[in-house]
Design an enzyme around this catalytic site. Structure first.
Site, mmCIF file in Angstrom:
data_model
loop_
_atom_site.group_PDB
_atom_site.id
_atom_site.type_symbol
_atom_site.label_atom_id
_atom_site.label_comp_id
_atom_site.label_asym_id
_atom_site.label_seq_id
_atom_site.Cartn_x
_atom_site.Cartn_y
_atom_site.Cartn_z
ATOM 1 N N GLU A 271 0.834 -1.215 0.000
ATOM 2 C CA GLU A 271 0.000 0.000 0.000
ATOM 3 C C GLU A 271 0.867 1.264 0.000
ATOM 4 O OE1 GLU A 271 -3.036 -0.334 -0.796
ATOM 5 O OE2 GLU A 271 -3.150 -2.499 -0.400
ATOM 6 N N GLU A 300 -0.811 -0.566 -9.836
ATOM 7 C CA GLU A 300 -0.446 -1.835 -9.211
ATOM 8 C C GLU A 300 1.032 -2.158 -9.433
ATOM 9 O OE1 GLU A 300 -2.508 -3.013 -7.196
ATOM 10 O OE2 GLU A 300 -1.625 -4.949 -6.726
#
Ligand code: ZN
Length: 506
Positions: A271, A300
């Protein structure tokens, strides 16, 4: 001068929309972190109301005239060639979003927002109680609305094409199938060879790892990576995520599993990788429509880079392991750094996507891609989802889930209407591998830098080639400019092959 006026007015409109969007992000962050469960109905109304307001801002009829005044049309999305490159990238983003959102009736937008908010809360409960039937009506309604949205957007081949556009601009279902086929074959082959080596013992298994020490360690690493806590924070949720309440307020969440020492660390690093992207947009584009990832796949790639390339490497553990041992002296006594590193890279088919290793991870995505496409087209009825999930899991992963909480209820995405999102995760791995290859040509071995703790050089490359632009460039332009080639699965499979040949002595 007229053009300058039109541009200023357009930025005023889009920044106002960004203001509303960031308030919605704040409310949904709160819903997942600290909101009392009894508040859900009013929260769903709040979110739905604000989403309607945001829609109004995005479809402001003035936008069409301003775009025309700046030379923008569907044939010329970048507008007047005399404008600076950044503004032209901005105009392309504005036109795309405006044309897309004007196709949706406001009633559908607000209804979807409300059902998503309620669906997410229903999913949390259904997953906890392992009660798929309780979640079924929500999923059915969400899919109905998603289908309606796809019809409004329009598509030539499949409704999936209309929805994936939100996550990976320009991608289609057929293209994803084409990229995934060699990826599936490559992964299945590699996993087979790894499994033939026999199950690897994990020296970390069967021990307790208190959350407080896990948190201390995760925080240390995320700050070393460059995550700026003056412009972010870390909290706990069932499903880790990153959200943006503004360019100077990029928050992440994680979860601590006391029987797994690595889960929270890898989630936090993952994250924080997303957050570094959002914190790294050029100051000039903050809090406006360019302040966003180029696509979910590119987003991502940033999280995967830090999680898989950096935090799963041996030089990383040579550097940080003594500290971890200091936090868990009894649990790690007698466990050497190389054994620990091998434990951090165990390849094993397992039921939960977010806990999967980097090799088998892609199989989890292929499973979801196939099922969500069938759900959306109506080929698969919601009531048949658990059985279809079990069958695909058997085919790709070699086992059936123990229950629905471990099967089709494990991910939050569908409850939020995010159909078409999953492929981004696998595309992220492909972008990541390709970026790594290009980066090393420029700054040398990434593992050497990680061993010296020189994360700054890595972050600078990512800032310069990816973060800085925000949404100014298309994903295909970013990858071509940064690596000199279009996206392919070649580097991903090659990197895995090299890494696991060494780790497993294949
Ligand atoms: Zn991610």
């Amino acid at each position: 001068m007229e053009q300058q006026k039109a541009l200023t007015r357009l930025h005023d409109i889009t920044r106002e929309a960004s203001l509303v969007a960031s308030v919605i992000s704040g409310l949904s962050w709160d819903q997942e972190t600290y909101m009392p469960s009894g508040a859900i109905d009013w929260r769903a109304e709040q979110t739905s109301y604000l989403t309607g307001l945001l829609h109004e801002k995005v479809v402001n009829p003035d936008i069409a005239g301003l775009l025309a005044a700046l030379g923008v049309s569907p044939e010329n999305p970048l507008g007047d060639p005399s404008l600076p490159a950044r503004e032209r990238g901005y105009l392309r983003v504005v036109q795309r979003r405006y044309l897309r959102e004007t196709k949706l009736p406001a009633s559908l937008v607000t209804e979807l927002a409300k059902v998503q908010s309620l669906g997410q809360a229903a999913w949390v409960e259904a997953r906890t109680k392992n009660d798929f039937p309780a979640f079924m009506p929500f999923l059915e309604r969400i899919l109905e609305l998603d289908r309606e949205a796809a019809k409004c957007y329009g598509y030539s081949k499949s409704p999936y094409d209309a929805l994936i556009e939100d996550y990976e601009v320009g991608a289609t279902e057929a293209q994803i199938k084409e990229i995934f086929a060699p990826m599936e074959a490559g992964i299945v082959d590699l996993v087979g060879r790894i499994e033939a080596k026999g199950k690897r013992a994990n020296p970390c298994e069967g021990k307790k790892w208190p959350a407080a020490q896990q948190e201390a360690f995760s925080r240390r690493v995320m700050v070393d990576m460059g995550y700026d806590l003056a412009r972010g924070r870390l909290d706990i949720t069932a499903h880790p995520f990153t959200t943006n309440l503004g360019s100077d307020d990029v928050r992440i969440t994680t979860r601590y599993l006391e029987d797994n020492v690595l889960s929270a660390l890898f989630s936090t690093v993952h994250e924080a990788g997303h957050a570094l992207y959002e914190q790294g947009f050029d100051p000039e584009i903050r809090n406006d429509w360019l302040a966003d990832g180029a696509s979910m796949g590119v987003h991502e790639s940033q999280s995967r880079f830090w999680e898989n390339v950096v935090a799963r490497s041996l030089p990383f553990w040579r550097r940080y392991y003594p500290e971890l041992q200091g936090l868990f002296p009894s649990q790690l006594s007698g466990v050497g750094v190389e054994d620990f590193h091998r434990a951090a890279n165990i390849v094993e088919r397992s039921p939960i996507r977010v806990e999967a290793d980097e090799v088998t991870y892609g199989l989890h995505i292929i499973l979801r891609f196939k099922l969500e496409s069938a759900l959306l087209s109506g080929d698969l009825a919601v009531a048949d989802l658990p059985a279809a999930w079990a069958a695909e899991s058997q085919r790709l992963l070699g086992f059936k889930p123990k229950n629905d909480a471990q099967g089709c209820l494990q991910d939050v995405h569908w409850s939020m209407g995010l159909v078409g999102y999953f492929p981004s995760y696998a595309l992220g791995n492909l972008y990541c591998a390709q970026f790594l290859n290009a980066m090393e040509k420029e700054i040398g071995s990434v593992e050497t830098l990680v061993g010296k703790g020189e994360f700054g050089a890595i972050l600078s490359w990512l800032r310069k080639n990816v973060h800085h632009f925000g949404k100014e460039k298309l994903p295909s332009e970013i990858v071509l400019q940064a690596t000199g080639e279009p996206l392919s699965s070649h580097y991903f499979l090659g990197n895995l092959e090299r890494k696991y040949t060494e780790l497993y002595g294949l």
